[in-house]
Motif scaffolding. Structure first.
Motif, PDB file in Angstrom:
ATOM      1  N   LEU A  23       0.823  -1.208   0.000  1.00  0.00           N
ATOM      2  CA  LEU A  23       0.000   0.000   0.000  1.00  0.00           C
ATOM      3  C   LEU A  23       0.851   1.249   0.000  1.00  0.00           C
ATOM      4  O   LEU A  23       1.877   1.312   0.680  1.00  0.00           O
ATOM      5  N   SER A  24       0.382   2.235  -0.744  1.00  0.00           N
ATOM      6  CA  SER A  24       0.955   3.580  -0.687  1.00  0.00           C
ATOM      7  C   SER A  24      -0.056   4.458   0.039  1.00  0.00           C
ATOM      8  O   SER A  24      -1.221   4.523  -0.364  1.00  0.00           O
ATOM      9  N   ILE A  41       4.316  -0.938   3.736  1.00  0.00           N
ATOM     10  CA  ILE A  41       3.664   0.252   3.205  1.00  0.00           C
ATOM     11  C   ILE A  41       4.720   1.296   2.868  1.00  0.00           C
ATOM     12  O   ILE A  41       5.843   1.236   3.356  1.00  0.00           O
ATOM     13  N   GLU A  42       4.327   2.231   2.010  1.00  0.00           N
ATOM     14  CA  GLU A  42       5.114   3.438   1.843  1.00  0.00           C
ATOM     15  C   GLU A  42       4.206   4.598   2.225  1.00  0.00           C
ATOM     16  O   GLU A  42       2.997   4.564   1.985  1.00  0.00           O
ATOM     17  N   ALA A  66       3.710   7.069  -6.109  1.00  0.00           N
ATOM     18  CA  ALA A  66       3.268   5.838  -5.451  1.00  0.00           C
ATOM     19  C   ALA A  66       3.684   4.598  -6.231  1.00  0.00           C
ATOM     20  O   ALA A  66       3.630   4.571  -7.453  1.00  0.00           O
ATOM     21  N   SER A  67       4.081   3.566  -5.484  1.00  0.00           N
ATOM     22  CA  SER A  67       4.445   2.303  -6.121  1.00  0.00           C
ATOM     23  C   SER A  67       3.699   1.119  -5.510  1.00  0.00           C
ATOM     24  O   SER A  67       3.980  -0.026  -5.856  1.00  0.00           O
ATOM     25  N   GLY A  68       2.763   1.382  -4.605  1.00  0.00           N
ATOM     26  CA  GLY A  68       2.029   0.312  -3.943  1.00  0.00           C
ATOM     27  C   GLY A  68       0.987  -0.340  -4.831  1.00  0.00           C
ATOM     28  O   GLY A  68       0.569   0.218  -5.842  1.00  0.00           O
ATOM     29  N   GLU A  69       0.592  -1.524  -4.422  1.00  0.00           N
ATOM     30  CA  GLU A  69      -0.464  -2.254  -5.113  1.00  0.00           C
ATOM     31  C   GLU A  69      -1.792  -1.506  -4.990  1.00  0.00           C
ATOM     32  O   GLU A  69      -2.599  -1.498  -5.913  1.00  0.00           O
TER      33      GLU A  69
END
Length: 122
Positions: A4-5, A32-33, A81-84
């Protein structure tokens, strides 16, 4: 790639910001980021963001020189953002320790692209 972002748009909210960011970095789901987008704050918000960036390597700080508003700040966060999945947390809010994990699990359980959680106003 984090699961998650979390994007936090920030503008002159130093009164609330420690509680907000602290509640995010202490989440039960750690993969997370945390993207803090300072939208040209003139108070101590940027210094608070810098503190958490140094404290936690999951924190990404984006500093904008000019205030362009909430929507532009969110879009700026999305670009990094790079999260799913992506979630927005307002800078004057705080979340319970398992909030992010619960949302992620709901998305997986039901195979959905979006989850719209409720909130409590205090």
């Amino acid at each position: 790639m984090p699961l998650l972002s979390i994007i936090v748009p920030i503008y002159n909210v130093d009164t609330f910001l420690h509680e907000c960011i602290s509640s995010i970095v202490s989440q039960s789901l750690q993969d997370i980021e945390i993207i803090l987008v300072d939208d040209g704050s003139s108070d101590n918000s940027l210094q608070i963001c810098e503190y958490y960036r140094r404290l936690d390597n999951r924190v990404i700080l984006i500093e904008k020189k000019k205030n362009e508003g909430l929507v532009v700040a969110r879009k700026t966060g999305i670009q990094s953002a790079s999260g799913e999945y992506i979630i927005y947390i307002d800078a004057d809010d705080w979340i319970k320790p398992n909030y992010i994990e619960n949302i992620y699990n709901e998305a997986l359980q039901y195979g959905v692209d979006a989850v719209f959680p409720s909130h409590i106003r205090e």
